[in-house]
Design a protein around this motif. Structure first.
Motif, PDB file in Angstrom:
ATOM      1  N   UNK A  83       0.856  -1.178   0.000  1.00 53.40           N
ATOM      2  CA  UNK A  83       0.000   0.000   0.000  1.00 53.40           C
ATOM      3  C   UNK A  83       0.892   1.227   0.000  1.00 53.40           C
ATOM      4  N   UNK A  84       0.838   1.990  -1.090  1.00 45.18           N
ATOM      5  CA  UNK A  84       1.702   3.155  -1.231  1.00 45.18           C
ATOM      6  C   UNK A  84       0.913   4.321  -1.806  1.00 45.18           C
ATOM      7  N   UNK A  85       1.480   5.519  -1.692  1.00 41.53           N
ATOM      8  CA  UNK A  85       0.866   6.719  -2.246  1.00 41.53           C
ATOM      9  C   UNK A  85       1.917   7.440  -3.078  1.00 41.53           C
ATOM     10  N   UNK A  86       1.475   8.038  -4.184  1.00 39.02           N
ATOM     11  CA  UNK A  86       2.391   8.754  -5.075  1.00 39.02           C
ATOM     12  C   UNK A  86       1.734  10.031  -5.561  1.00 39.02           C
ATOM     13  N   UNK A  87       2.532  11.080  -5.704  1.00 36.97           N
ATOM     14  CA  UNK A  87       2.043  12.316  -6.305  1.00 36.97           C
ATOM     15  C   UNK A  87       1.938  12.137  -7.816  1.00 36.97           C
ATOM     16  N   UNK A  88       1.342  13.101  -8.492  1.00 41.55           N
ATOM     17  CA  UNK A  88       1.221  13.033  -9.947  1.00 41.55           C
ATOM     18  C   UNK A  88       2.577  13.012 -10.634  1.00 41.55           C
ATOM     19  N   UNK A 241       9.944  -6.149  -5.060  1.00 39.44           N
ATOM     20  CA  UNK A 241       9.708  -6.177  -6.508  1.00 39.44           C
ATOM     21  C   UNK A 241      10.826  -6.945  -7.216  1.00 39.44           C
ATOM     22  N   UNK A 242      12.080  -6.623  -6.865  1.00 41.65           N
ATOM     23  CA  UNK A 242      13.221  -7.266  -7.510  1.00 41.65           C
ATOM     24  C   UNK A 242      13.231  -8.771  -7.267  1.00 41.65           C
ATOM     25  N   UNK A 243      12.761  -9.194  -6.087  1.00 43.15           N
ATOM     26  CA  UNK A 243      12.724 -10.624  -5.765  1.00 43.15           C
ATOM     27  C   UNK A 243      11.491 -11.320  -6.331  1.00 43.15           C
ATOM     28  N   UNK A 244      10.610 -10.560  -6.977  1.00 45.39           N
ATOM     29  CA  UNK A 244       9.395 -11.088  -7.602  1.00 45.39           C
ATOM     30  C   UNK A 244       8.488 -11.792  -6.593  1.00 45.39           C
ATOM     31  N   UNK A 245       8.348 -11.193  -5.406  1.00 43.84           N
ATOM     32  CA  UNK A 245       7.472 -11.779  -4.392  1.00 43.84           C
ATOM     33  C   UNK A 245       6.284 -10.871  -4.078  1.00 43.84           C
ATOM     34  N   UNK A 246       6.202  -9.709  -4.724  1.00 47.39           N
ATOM     35  CA  UNK A 246       5.060  -8.830  -4.513  1.00 47.39           C
ATOM     36  C   UNK A 246       3.911  -9.290  -5.394  1.00 47.39           C
ATOM     37  N   UNK A 247       2.768  -9.584  -4.781  1.00 48.03           N
ATOM     38  CA  UNK A 247       1.614 -10.086  -5.519  1.00 48.03           C
ATOM     39  C   UNK A 247       0.667  -8.976  -5.955  1.00 48.03           C
ATOM     40  N   UNK A 248       0.583  -7.908  -5.195  1.00 48.59           N
ATOM     41  CA  UNK A 248      -0.425  -6.877  -5.455  1.00 48.59           C
ATOM     42  C   UNK A 248       0.068  -5.520  -4.983  1.00 48.59           C
ATOM     43  N   UNK A 249      -0.247  -4.489  -5.754  1.00 47.91           N
ATOM     44  CA  UNK A 249       0.068  -3.121  -5.371  1.00 47.91           C
ATOM     45  C   UNK A 249      -1.215  -2.319  -5.261  1.00 47.91           C
ATOM     46  N   UNK A 250      -1.476  -1.768  -4.083  1.00 48.42           N
ATOM     47  CA  UNK A 250      -2.567  -0.819  -3.877  1.00 48.42           C
ATOM     48  C   UNK A 250      -1.931   0.565  -3.873  1.00 48.42           C
ATOM     49  N   UNK A 251      -2.121   1.295  -4.943  1.00 49.71           N
ATOM     50  CA  UNK A 251      -1.450   2.588  -5.121  1.00 49.71           C
ATOM     51  C   UNK A 251      -2.464   3.719  -5.141  1.00 49.71           C
ATOM     52  N   UNK A 252      -2.309   4.647  -4.221  1.00 46.86           N
ATOM     53  CA  UNK A 252      -3.100   5.867  -4.228  1.00 46.86           C
ATOM     54  C   UNK A 252      -2.365   6.917  -5.053  1.00 46.86           C
ATOM     55  N   UNK A 253      -3.036   7.418  -6.090  1.00 45.61           N
ATOM     56  CA  UNK A 253      -2.467   8.494  -6.898  1.00 45.61           C
ATOM     57  C   UNK A 253      -3.032   9.805  -6.357  1.00 45.61           C
ATOM     58  N   UNK A 254      -2.168  10.574  -5.728  1.00 46.27           N
ATOM     59  CA  UNK A 254      -2.567  11.826  -5.092  1.00 46.27           C
ATOM     60  C   UNK A 254      -2.589  12.954  -6.122  1.00 46.27           C
ATOM     61  N   UNK A 255      -3.644  13.784  -6.159  1.00 45.04           N
ATOM     62  CA  UNK A 255      -3.711  14.875  -7.143  1.00 45.04           C
ATOM     63  C   UNK A 255      -2.847  16.054  -6.714  1.00 45.04           C
TER      64      UNK A 255
END
Length: 296
Positions: A83-88, A241-255
């Motif tokens: 679960x992560x958040x990113x700006x535009x 990510x590099x180890x290919x063990x992440x199954x799902x990304x919940x990403x909030x795109x912040x305006x």
């Protein structure tokens, strides 16, 4: 909150009034992992709940149905979501913290994802910067957790090679469930003793000083902590990510836009071939996009 994109393998259904329904009426996640398990329940709950484009606030129970973990084979495997958040403009934080990019709706989803997880995996630097505290029990998820055989609150698992952590903090001295520390076999013995003296449980998940991402996921699963959630930071997420063990990304795109040189949501060395994810759903509220992607 509006549902912009539920992923479905069904054609548009007919509404009660006889008109074809668009994406707003389709069951979210239907067909992504078959017709059984939490995804099917989420699809039924959301598609049958009469949501419209009005943007009304969803209840925590509705969010929990929408973000339910997929069914896992009995006694084996784990599902690791981030679960992560990113700006535009791609910033994963502002002034070293993610909170300035967040919103009330984002925090409701943040709490929901914690309410569904067995364990929250977080890097030591994020613990220091974000002032992590123990996860708390929330009445809104109590019945759901009890039915799933979960404890009252998720375990916090801190990933650290050096164990350079303040073990006098409430995260270690006063959690509802004991905090875990994941480290390597070559971790400083005095810091291991300090962690244990504070009440934390130290688990070895690597042969050297650091933690092997795949082993960390497996070690937690062996303890029955199979619904896994990581909240970063960027370096830890990059390792998953590099180890290919992440199954799902919940990403909030912040305006928002931050400019500057802030880190992206994932850092570290690049992978040889970009890891592909497929979109599972997109929600919107107040200009924030709440997206879910699953590794292909």
């Amino acid at each position: 909150m509006r549902r912009l994109l539920p992923v479905t393998d069904m054609t548009a259904a007919e509404t009660e009034g006889g008109t074809a329904a668009g994406p707003e009426a389709a069951g979210r996640d239907a067909g992504v992992r078959g017709s059984a398990g939490p995804d099917a329940a989420a699809s039924a709950a959301v598609s049958g709940s009469g949501h419209s484009a009005s943007g009304r606030e969803w209840s925590l129970d509705e969010l929990a149905d929408a973000y339910a973990y997929p069914a896992l084979p009995a006694g084996e495997g784990a599902w690791l979501r981030a679960n992560m958040v990113s700006s535009l403009d791609g910033a994963g934080q502002h002034d070293g913290r993610s909170q300035p990019l967040s919103s009330d709706a984002d925090m409701r989803i943040f709490g929901t994802l914690r309410g569904l997880a067995d364990v929250v995996v977080v890097g030591a630097e994020t613990v220091r910067l974000e002032g992590y505290r123990p996860a708390r029990a929330r009445e809104a998820f109590a019945a759901r957790r009890a039915a799933a055989g979960q404890g009252p609150a998720p375990v916090i698992a801190v990933v650290s090679a050096s164990l350079n952590l303040d073990f006098s903090l409430p995260l270690f001295t006063g959690p509802l469930v004991p905090t875990l520390v994941l480290t390597g076999a070559a971790a400083p013995p005095d810091r291991v003793r300090a962690a244990r003296a504070a009440g934390a449980e130290v688990l070895t998940a690597g042969d050297g000083a650091g933690v092997d991402p795949a082993r960390a996921k497996a070690v937690l699963a062996e303890r029955g902590l199979r619904r896994q959630l990581t909240e970063g930071g960027p370096r830890l997420l990059g390792q998953f990510v590099a180890a290919e063990v992440l199954d799902e990304l919940c990403l909030t795109v912040s305006p928002t836009m931050t400019a500057g040189s802030a880190q992206r949501i994932a850092g570290g060395p690049s992978v040889a071939v970009p890891t592909r994810f497929a979109v599972a759903s997109v929600l919107e509220q107040d200009g924030f996009l709440f997206t879910r992607y699953r590794r292909i």
